[in-house]
Design a protein around this motif. Structure first.
Motif, PDB file in Angstrom:
ATOM      1  N   VAL A   1       0.811  -1.119  -0.044  1.00 22.12           N
ATOM      2  CA  VAL A   1      -0.129  -0.076  -0.088  1.00 22.12           C
ATOM      3  C   VAL A   1       0.869   1.243  -0.029  1.00 22.12           C
ATOM      4  O   VAL A   1       1.419   1.573   0.958  1.00 22.12           O
ATOM      5  CB  VAL A   1      -0.890  -0.014   1.128  1.00 22.12           C
ATOM      6  CG1 VAL A   1      -1.798   1.225   1.169  1.00 22.12           C
ATOM      7  CG2 VAL A   1      -1.808  -1.091   1.074  1.00 22.12           C
TER       8      VAL A   1
ATOM      9  N   VAL B   1      -1.910   0.172  -4.714  1.00 20.66           N
ATOM     10  CA  VAL B   1      -2.461  -0.794  -3.586  1.00 20.66           C
ATOM     11  C   VAL B   1      -2.442  -2.320  -4.335  1.00 20.66           C
ATOM     12  O   VAL B   1      -2.975  -2.558  -5.347  1.00 20.66           O
ATOM     13  CB  VAL B   1      -3.736  -0.528  -3.137  1.00 20.66           C
ATOM     14  CG1 VAL B   1      -4.344  -1.743  -2.254  1.00 20.66           C
ATOM     15  CG2 VAL B   1      -3.672   0.932  -2.524  1.00 20.66           C
TER      16      VAL B   1
ATOM     17  N   VAL C   1      -0.872   7.979  -0.817  1.00 26.16           N
ATOM     18  CA  VAL C   1      -1.302   6.741  -1.496  1.00 26.16           C
ATOM     19  C   VAL C   1      -2.667   7.240  -1.971  1.00 26.16           C
ATOM     20  O   VAL C   1      -3.585   7.509  -1.450  1.00 26.16           O
ATOM     21  CB  VAL C   1      -1.683   5.846  -0.366  1.00 26.16           C
ATOM     22  CG1 VAL C   1      -2.302   4.661  -1.010  1.00 26.16           C
ATOM     23  CG2 VAL C   1      -0.316   5.415   0.420  1.00 26.16           C
TER      24      VAL C   1
ATOM     25  N   PHE D   1      -6.820   5.974  -1.812  1.00 27.15           N
ATOM     26  CA  PHE D   1      -7.087   4.648  -0.944  1.00 27.15           C
ATOM     27  C   PHE D   1      -8.324   4.770  -0.210  1.00 27.15           C
ATOM     28  O   PHE D   1      -8.619   5.961   0.528  1.00 27.15           O
ATOM     29  CB  PHE D   1      -5.894   4.911   0.188  1.00 27.15           C
ATOM     30  CG  PHE D   1      -5.909   3.694   0.958  1.00 27.15           C
ATOM     31  CD1 PHE D   1      -5.863   2.533   0.910  1.00 27.15           C
ATOM     32  CD2 PHE D   1      -5.941   4.416   2.536  1.00 27.15           C
ATOM     33  CE1 PHE D   1      -5.720   1.572   2.056  1.00 27.15           C
ATOM     34  CE2 PHE D   1      -6.238   3.336   3.458  1.00 27.15           C
ATOM     35  CZ  PHE D   1      -6.067   2.149   3.426  1.00 27.15           C
TER      36      PHE D   1
ATOM     37  N   PRO E   1     -10.145   3.404   2.874  1.00 28.01           N
ATOM     38  CA  PRO E   1     -10.131   2.563   4.043  1.00 28.01           C
ATOM     39  C   PRO E   1     -11.173   1.734   4.254  1.00 28.01           C
ATOM     40  O   PRO E   1     -11.179   0.792   5.022  1.00 28.01           O
ATOM     41  CB  PRO E   1      -9.860   3.752   5.209  1.00 28.01           C
ATOM     42  CG  PRO E   1     -10.436   4.884   4.634  1.00 28.01           C
ATOM     43  CD  PRO E   1     -10.229   4.839   3.322  1.00 28.01           C
TER      44      PRO E   1
ATOM     45  N   ARG F   1      -4.463   6.601  10.337  1.00 22.02           N
ATOM     46  CA  ARG F   1      -4.312   6.191   8.682  1.00 22.02           C
ATOM     47  C   ARG F   1      -3.090   5.263   8.619  1.00 22.02           C
ATOM     48  O   ARG F   1      -3.191   4.305   7.846  1.00 22.02           O
ATOM     49  CB  ARG F   1      -3.963   7.630   8.100  1.00 22.02           C
ATOM     50  CG  ARG F   1      -4.060   7.239   6.576  1.00 22.02           C
ATOM     51  CD  ARG F   1      -3.784   8.478   6.071  1.00 22.02           C
ATOM     52  NE  ARG F   1      -3.530   8.392   4.213  1.00 22.02           N
ATOM     53  CZ  ARG F   1      -4.610   8.204   3.528  1.00 22.02           C
ATOM     54  NH1 ARG F   1      -5.915   8.291   3.904  1.00 22.02           N
ATOM     55  NH2 ARG F   1      -4.270   8.107   2.236  1.00 22.02           N
ATOM     56  N   TRP F   2      -2.064   5.472   9.308  1.00 24.73           N
ATOM     57  CA  TRP F   2      -0.847   4.341   9.167  1.00 24.73           C
ATOM     58  C   TRP F   2      -1.261   3.043   9.418  1.00 24.73           C
ATOM     59  O   TRP F   2      -1.004   2.025   8.894  1.00 24.73           O
ATOM     60  CB  TRP F   2       0.365   4.857   9.915  1.00 24.73           C
ATOM     61  CG  TRP F   2       0.239   4.543  11.431  1.00 24.73           C
ATOM     62  CD1 TRP F   2      -0.479   5.008  12.308  1.00 24.73           C
ATOM     63  CD2 TRP F   2       1.154   3.513  12.074  1.00 24.73           C
ATOM     64  NE1 TRP F   2      -0.302   4.673  13.588  1.00 24.73           N
ATOM     65  CE2 TRP F   2       0.549   3.689  13.311  1.00 24.73           C
ATOM     66  CE3 TRP F   2       1.895   2.280  11.657  1.00 24.73           C
ATOM     67  CZ2 TRP F   2       1.098   2.778  14.535  1.00 24.73           C
ATOM     68  CZ3 TRP F   2       2.511   1.804  12.717  1.00 24.73           C
ATOM     69  CH2 TRP F   2       2.167   1.766  14.215  1.00 24.73           C
TER      70      TRP F   2
ATOM     71  N   TRP G   1      -4.445   1.816   8.932  1.00 18.38           N
ATOM     72  CA  TRP G   1      -5.536   1.644   8.165  1.00 18.38           C
ATOM     73  C   TRP G   1      -4.761   0.986   6.957  1.00 18.38           C
ATOM     74  O   TRP G   1      -4.998  -0.107   6.327  1.00 18.38           O
ATOM     75  CB  TRP G   1      -6.210   2.833   7.598  1.00 18.38           C
ATOM     76  CG  TRP G   1      -7.101   3.572   8.566  1.00 18.38           C
ATOM     77  CD1 TRP G   1      -7.144   2.795   9.819  1.00 18.38           C
ATOM     78  CD2 TRP G   1      -7.612   4.817   8.279  1.00 18.38           C
ATOM     79  NE1 TRP G   1      -8.222   3.756  10.395  1.00 18.38           N
ATOM     80  CE2 TRP G   1      -8.178   5.007   9.491  1.00 18.38           C
ATOM     81  CE3 TRP G   1      -7.657   5.760   7.352  1.00 18.38           C
ATOM     82  CZ2 TRP G   1      -9.006   6.176   9.720  1.00 18.38           C
ATOM     83  CZ3 TRP G   1      -8.283   6.846   7.584  1.00 18.38           C
ATOM     84  CH2 TRP G   1      -9.146   6.917   8.704  1.00 18.38           C
ATOM     85  N   HIS G   2      -3.399   1.618   6.681  1.00 20.59           N
ATOM     86  CA  HIS G   2      -2.409   1.179   5.626  1.00 20.59           C
ATOM     87  C   HIS G   2      -2.005  -0.348   5.836  1.00 20.59           C
ATOM     88  O   HIS G   2      -1.821  -1.242   5.225  1.00 20.59           O
ATOM     89  CB  HIS G   2      -1.265   1.975   5.240  1.00 20.59           C
ATOM     90  CG  HIS G   2      -1.635   3.414   4.681  1.00 20.59           C
ATOM     91  ND1 HIS G   2      -0.937   4.359   4.896  1.00 20.59           N
ATOM     92  CD2 HIS G   2      -2.770   3.467   3.837  1.00 20.59           C
ATOM     93  CE1 HIS G   2      -1.266   5.323   3.939  1.00 20.59           C
ATOM     94  NE2 HIS G   2      -2.491   4.933   3.467  1.00 20.59           N
TER      95      HIS G   2
ATOM     96  N   THR H   1       4.374  -0.010   7.738  1.00 21.95           N
ATOM     97  CA  THR H   1       3.799   0.960   7.231  1.00 21.95           C
ATOM     98  C   THR H   1       4.078   2.345   7.938  1.00 21.95           C
ATOM     99  O   THR H   1       4.341   2.437   9.052  1.00 21.95           O
ATOM    100  CB  THR H   1       2.331   0.866   7.108  1.00 21.95           C
ATOM    101  OG1 THR H   1       1.649   0.631   8.091  1.00 21.95           O
ATOM    102  CG2 THR H   1       1.996  -0.452   5.948  1.00 21.95           C
TER     103      THR H   1
ATOM    104  N   GLU I   1       4.103   8.272   2.485  1.00 19.43           N
ATOM    105  CA  GLU I   1       3.176   7.447   3.412  1.00 19.43           C
ATOM    106  C   GLU I   1       3.027   6.231   2.657  1.00 19.43           C
ATOM    107  O   GLU I   1       3.389   6.008   1.603  1.00 19.43           O
ATOM    108  CB  GLU I   1       1.691   7.887   3.522  1.00 19.43           C
ATOM    109  CG  GLU I   1       1.016   8.191   2.497  1.00 19.43           C
ATOM    110  CD  GLU I   1      -0.663   8.573   2.657  1.00 19.43           C
ATOM    111  OE1 GLU I   1      -0.883   8.747   3.796  1.00 19.43           O
ATOM    112  OE2 GLU I   1      -1.283   8.820   1.727  1.00 19.43           O
ATOM    113  N   GLY I   2       2.555   5.136   3.500  1.00 15.67           N
ATOM    114  CA  GLY I   2       2.547   3.803   3.043  1.00 15.67           C
ATOM    115  C   GLY I   2       3.777   2.717   3.541  1.00 15.67           C
ATOM    116  O   GLY I   2       4.498   2.925   4.247  1.00 15.67           O
TER     117      GLY I   2
END
Length: 411
Positions: A14, A19, A54, A57, A59, A73-74, A76-77, A190, A232-233
């Motif tokens: 991700v 993804v 990302v 994305f 979630p 959010r991290w 969620w990834h 992540t 991020e990701g």
């Protein structure tokens, strides 16, 4: 007696590249920049304007409403990358003893966005308050905890914290856990570093690029290198006991063969690129533990910080171990630096390179900086790839190298 072998049977990505492992690989071969102006918040007052986000994305495809309000959010990834890895592996966790399963992920800074939002709510009004989840959503181990609960992974679970180097340390930890008898371990990491508070913390290192052109802002090893762009990701991969993988007929993407970790012994300061000897030692230890020679390695995925003095140190270390001939490639300049997550993404990329016998290019590198003249892959190249070494370096002196190889019946 020989130790159990740890193989990788599932890949979940991700990242700004997409993804899923397939989307990521397609993006890597394309070579186009995934860096763009920050949209997660108003960054107009910051010297940094670009990031690797990302895009698109959702979630809700991976996270239930109950978990969504309790996590950052991290995480969620992390949920999404874990599900991608499990789907790719085909493993049925419900058919396993939960004490035969575990998770070992890495994190640099935890849930920044969630934590900032709650603290702003606390201080915005005289009677402000924070969510009951504030105490756990920001924590470094939040993703490990939530993923282990969600999937009932009850073996030895761990979180590794070593700035970007921890993303490789997690694979070492996962392999050790497999060798101690656990059948399945999730590894990788992540990151969610794109919030006002998180960006402010990163700016303190004075290593972030301030350029506004997505194609030139982050140029590892290049004459125009001027820092990195945060992203991020990350990636989560499934590390599995070989016998267990064979019994269930799993597709094996590769094998974790060796690793090495060292420390420079000093704090990172502007103008100091670290200790060449310690970076080289991490690679040599990884090769020794893997039972391989430097000449066996087909490709090196470097840390590629994009800070001139750090790039020179890493290039010198690579030359000292491999000479001038080993192929070197990095995609960070087009995807951004995902810290721990970026190291895990490099492992996923290395495994895809083995699967497709293709070395992805280092896009945009036309003029290496003095001292950084390595044998860079300048365009996607068809080449049988059986052994890769991945480097990751963390702020304040962490160095880790990981050796992964094509799965062979005889180790």
């Amino acid at each position: 007696m020989s130790q159990p072998r740890a193989v990788i049977t599932g890949i979940g990505v991700v990242a700004p590249s997409g993804v899923g492992a397939d989307a990521h690989w397609k993006s890597v071969l394309d070579g186009s920049s995934k860096l763009a102006p920050i949209t997660r918040f108003d960054a107009s007052g910051y010297p940094v304007s670009l990031a690797g986000e990302v895009a698109d994305f959702d979630p809700d495809e991976y996270v239930t409403p109950r978990l969504k309000v309790a996590t950052d959010r991290w995480t969620w990834h992390g949920f999404a990358a874990t599900q991608e890895a499990l789907d790719d592996s085909g493993v049925d966790l419900s058919a396993m003893d939960p004490y035969d399963t575990a998770v070992a992920l890495a994190s640099s800074s935890g849930g920044n966005e969630f934590g900032q939002g709650e603290l702003q709510s606390l201080w915005a009004e005289p009677d402000g308050a924070v969510s009951v989840y504030q105490s756990i959503a920001w924590f470094y181990a939040a993703s490990v905890g939530q993923i282990s609960i969600l999937h009932q992974l009850k073996g030895q679970c761990s979180v590794l914290v070593a700035e970007s180097a921890g993303g490789l340390d997690s694979f070492a930890q996962a392999t050790r856990t497999v060798r101690r008898g656990t059948k399945v371990v999730l590894a990788g990491g992540t990151e969610g570093p794109l919030s006002p508070y998180a960006l402010t913390c990163q700016l303190a290192t004075r290593r972030l690029a301030t350029g506004t052109d997505p194609d030139t802002a982050y140029q590892p090893f290049a004459a125009g290198a001027a820092g990195y762009v945060a992203a991020e990701g990350g990636a989560v991969l499934l590390v599995e006991d070989l016998d267990h993988a064979r019994e269930r007929g799993a597709v094996i993407h590769g094998e974790v063969l060796g690793w090495g970790a060292t420390h420079d012994g000093r704090a990172s300061r502007p103008g100091d690129g670290g200790d060449t000897g310690q970076v080289a030692r991490a690679m040599r230890v990884a090769l020794e533990r893997a039972g391989r020679q430097a000449s066996d390695v087909d490709v090196v995925f470097p840390d590629a910080l994009g800070v001139p003095e750090c790039d020179r140190v890493e290039a010198e270390a690579i030359r000292s171990v491999f000479g001038d001939d080993v192929r070197v490639t990095t995609q960070k300049g087009r995807l951004g630096r995902m810290y721990q997550g970026g190291a895990a993404v490099d492992v996923a990329t290395a495994l895809q390179a083995m699967r497709y016998d293709t070395l992805p290019a280092t896009p945009g590198l036309t003029e290496p900086a003095p001292g950084c003249e390595l044998n860079f892959v300048t365009e996607p190249t068809t080449q049988r790839t059986s052994l890769a070494l991945i480097n990751a370096r963390g702020f304040d002196g962490y160095n880790t190298a990981l050796v992964v190889g094509r799965y062979e019946e005889e180790s």
